[in-house]
Write an enzyme that holds these catalytic residues in place. Structure first.
Site, PDB file in Angstrom:
ATOM      1  N   ASN A  13       1.034  -1.006  -0.046  1.00 32.57           N
ATOM      2  CA  ASN A  13      -0.038   0.113   0.076  1.00 32.57           C
ATOM      3  C   ASN A  13       0.936   1.378  -0.047  1.00 32.57           C
ATOM      4  OD1 ASN A  13      -1.827   2.143   0.459  1.00 32.57           O
ATOM      5  ND2 ASN A  13      -2.334   1.373   2.569  1.00 32.57           N
ATOM      6  N   TRP A  14       1.072   1.846  -1.177  1.00 31.07           N
ATOM      7  CA  TRP A  14       1.894   2.800  -1.368  1.00 31.07           C
ATOM      8  C   TRP A  14       1.483   4.242  -0.547  1.00 31.07           C
ATOM      9  CZ3 TRP A  14       4.031   2.494  -7.116  1.00 31.07           C
ATOM     10  CH2 TRP A  14       4.478   1.262  -7.258  1.00 31.07           C
ATOM     11  N   LYS A  15       0.204   4.346  -0.334  1.00 29.85           N
ATOM     12  CA  LYS A  15      -0.165   5.489   0.253  1.00 29.85           C
ATOM     13  C   LYS A  15      -0.201   6.481  -0.540  1.00 29.85           C
ATOM     14  CE  LYS A  15      -0.117   3.428   4.812  1.00 29.85           C
ATOM     15  NZ  LYS A  15       0.027   3.450   6.204  1.00 29.85           N
ATOM     16  N   HIS A  98      -9.554   1.263   4.568  1.00 32.57           N
ATOM     17  CA  HIS A  98      -8.498   1.822   5.258  1.00 32.57           C
ATOM     18  C   HIS A  98      -8.530   2.674   6.414  1.00 32.57           C
ATOM     19  CE1 HIS A  98      -4.451   2.643   6.587  1.00 32.57           C
ATOM     20  NE2 HIS A  98      -4.112   1.627   5.835  1.00 32.57           N
ATOM     21  N   GLU A 100      -7.131   4.864   7.624  1.00 33.80           N
ATOM     22  CA  GLU A 100      -6.800   6.500   7.535  1.00 33.80           C
ATOM     23  C   GLU A 100      -7.803   7.020   6.784  1.00 33.80           C
ATOM     24  OE1 GLU A 100      -3.089   5.660   5.531  1.00 33.80           O
ATOM     25  OE2 GLU A 100      -2.297   5.095   7.399  1.00 33.80           O
ATOM     26  N   GLU A 170      -5.844  -4.642  10.286  1.00 41.99           N
ATOM     27  CA  GLU A 170      -5.141  -3.666  10.570  1.00 41.99           C
ATOM     28  C   GLU A 170      -5.360  -3.098  11.763  1.00 41.99           C
ATOM     29  OE1 GLU A 170      -2.939  -2.542   6.736  1.00 41.99           O
ATOM     30  OE2 GLU A 170      -4.486  -1.254   6.828  1.00 41.99           O
ATOM     31  N   GLY A 176       2.195   1.937  10.694  1.00 35.25           N
ATOM     32  CA  GLY A 176       3.233   3.262  10.848  1.00 35.25           C
ATOM     33  C   GLY A 176       3.949   3.583  11.879  1.00 35.25           C
ATOM     34  N   SER A 216       2.987  -2.275  10.483  1.00 37.11           N
ATOM     35  CA  SER A 216       4.327  -2.493  10.456  1.00 37.11           C
ATOM     36  C   SER A 216       4.951  -3.951  10.088  1.00 37.11           C
ATOM     37  CB  SER A 216       4.534  -2.046  12.101  1.00 37.11           C
ATOM     38  OG  SER A 216       4.375  -0.795  12.225  1.00 37.11           O
ATOM     39  N   GLY A 237       2.456  -1.117   4.222  1.00 36.36           N
ATOM     40  CA  GLY A 237       2.756   0.235   3.968  1.00 36.36           C
ATOM     41  C   GLY A 237       4.262   0.550   3.695  1.00 36.36           C
ATOM     42  N   GLY A 238       4.679   1.262   4.684  1.00 33.74           N
ATOM     43  CA  GLY A 238       5.918   1.705   4.759  1.00 33.74           C
ATOM     44  C   GLY A 238       6.980   0.975   4.074  1.00 33.74           C
TER      45      GLY A 238
HETATM   46  P1  PGA Z   1       2.574   0.188   7.736  1.00 31.60           P
HETATM   47  O1  PGA Z   1       0.965   0.250   6.868  1.00 31.60           O
HETATM   48  O2  PGA Z   1       2.986  -1.226   7.085  1.00 31.60           O
HETATM   49  O3  PGA Z   1       3.216   1.396   7.396  1.00 31.60           O
HETATM   50  O4  PGA Z   1       2.230  -0.180   9.165  1.00 31.60           O
HETATM   51  C1  PGA Z   1       0.236  -0.547   6.802  1.00 31.60           C
HETATM   52  C2  PGA Z   1      -1.041  -0.195   6.061  1.00 31.60           C
HETATM   53  O5  PGA Z   1      -1.483   1.115   6.627  1.00 31.60           O
HETATM   54  O6  PGA Z   1      -1.795  -0.748   5.264  1.00 31.60           O
END
Ligand code: PGA
Length: 259
Positions: A13-15, A98, A100, A170, A176, A216, A237-238
């Site tokens: 997930n490149w956000k 998600h 966010e 999640e 994050g 994470s 994500g990251g």
């Molecule tokens: P993260 O994000 O791996 O940076 O914790 C995961 C996500 O939000 O899908």
């Protein structure tokens, strides 16, 4: 025995990251590095990158996803993107709900449900996210929150409609933050999700449902997480933004020194 429908899926997930040039480079690295991966691989990219990344991934098994959609097909909805537009741009999957989106942009379970319906109608593979906040976990409300999100998000479908759906667990406190759920915490939540889906849609559906863990996920912890019986993959994500880390994650369980 695990259902063959539960082929592992590692999704990035490149956000809201990367220029188009960087997107092309990263997509190329994922494409070049996916051979021999034990499961399916996907990257979920910003709207603006969908069509360019689709060109890069053409002919490769790497699936391309977006990170959200709007449920209407077209119309006066300034700033929104429909399922049909995503398909037209080359997407095969889409992240829905998600945390966010829920926290910063007000996506409710009802919105998740409408977005899910639109994604399924367009034959996209929806990755529906659920998860509790730290406060909810501390107040012992994790299962209640997951149940509400699943019941609301998946409401009103027949099991057959949902065959393409993937759920991502999640925990918000792990996203994050560098704080990963322990494999046991993740397994406990995944098992609860599977049981809830069995109650809602039947044992057969639940047995074939893919449930990803997100929060994470890193090269260092993916193997222990993937060893849990109800974890079918990861939403990353990251660490999906760094080719080297993401390649190791998609090759989970690879012996040391291998890719
Ligand atoms: P993260 O994000 O791996 O940076 O914790 C995961 C996500 O939000 O899908």
């Amino acid at each position: 025995m695990t259902s063959p429908l539960r082929r592992p899926l590692i999704a990035g997930n490149w956000k809201m990251h990367l220029t188009l040039a960087q997107s092309v480079d990263l997509a190329r690295a994922v494409k070049d590095g996916c051979a021999g991966a034990p499961g399916e691989v996907a990257v979920c990219v910003p709207f603006t990158a969908v069509s360019v990344v689709a060109q890069v991934l053409k002919g490769s098994p790497v699936k391309l996803g977006a990170q959200d959609l709007f449920w209407e097909a077209q119309g006066a909805f300034t700033g929104e993107v429909s399922a049909g537009m995503l398909v037209d741009a080359g997407a095969q999957a889409v992240v829905i709900g998600h945390s966010e989106r829920r926290r910063l942009f007000g996506d409710t379970d009802e919105a998740v449900n409408r977005k899910l319906r639109a994604a399924l109608a367009a034959e996209l593979m929806p990755i529906v996210c659920v998860g509790e906040t730290l406060q909810e976990r501390e107040e012992q409300r994790t299962f209640k929150v997951l149940q509400t999100q699943l019941e609301g998000g998946l409401k009103g479908f027949a099991p057959a409609d949902l065959s393409r759906v993937v759920i991502a667990y999640e925990p918000v406190w792990a996203i994050g933050t560098g704080k990963t759920a322990t494999p046991d915490q993740a397994q406990e939540a995944h098992l609860f999700i599977r049981k809830t889906c069995a109650r809602l849609y039947g044992e057969g559906f639940a047995a074939g449902l893919r449930i990803l863990y997100g929060g994470s996920v890193k090269a260092e912890n993916v193997d222990a997480l993937m060893a849990q019986p109800d974890l079918d993959g990861a939403l990353v994500g990251g660490d999906s933004l760094k080719a080297q880390s993401f390649l190791r994650i998609m090759h989970f369980n690879a012996p040391a020194g291998a890719k």
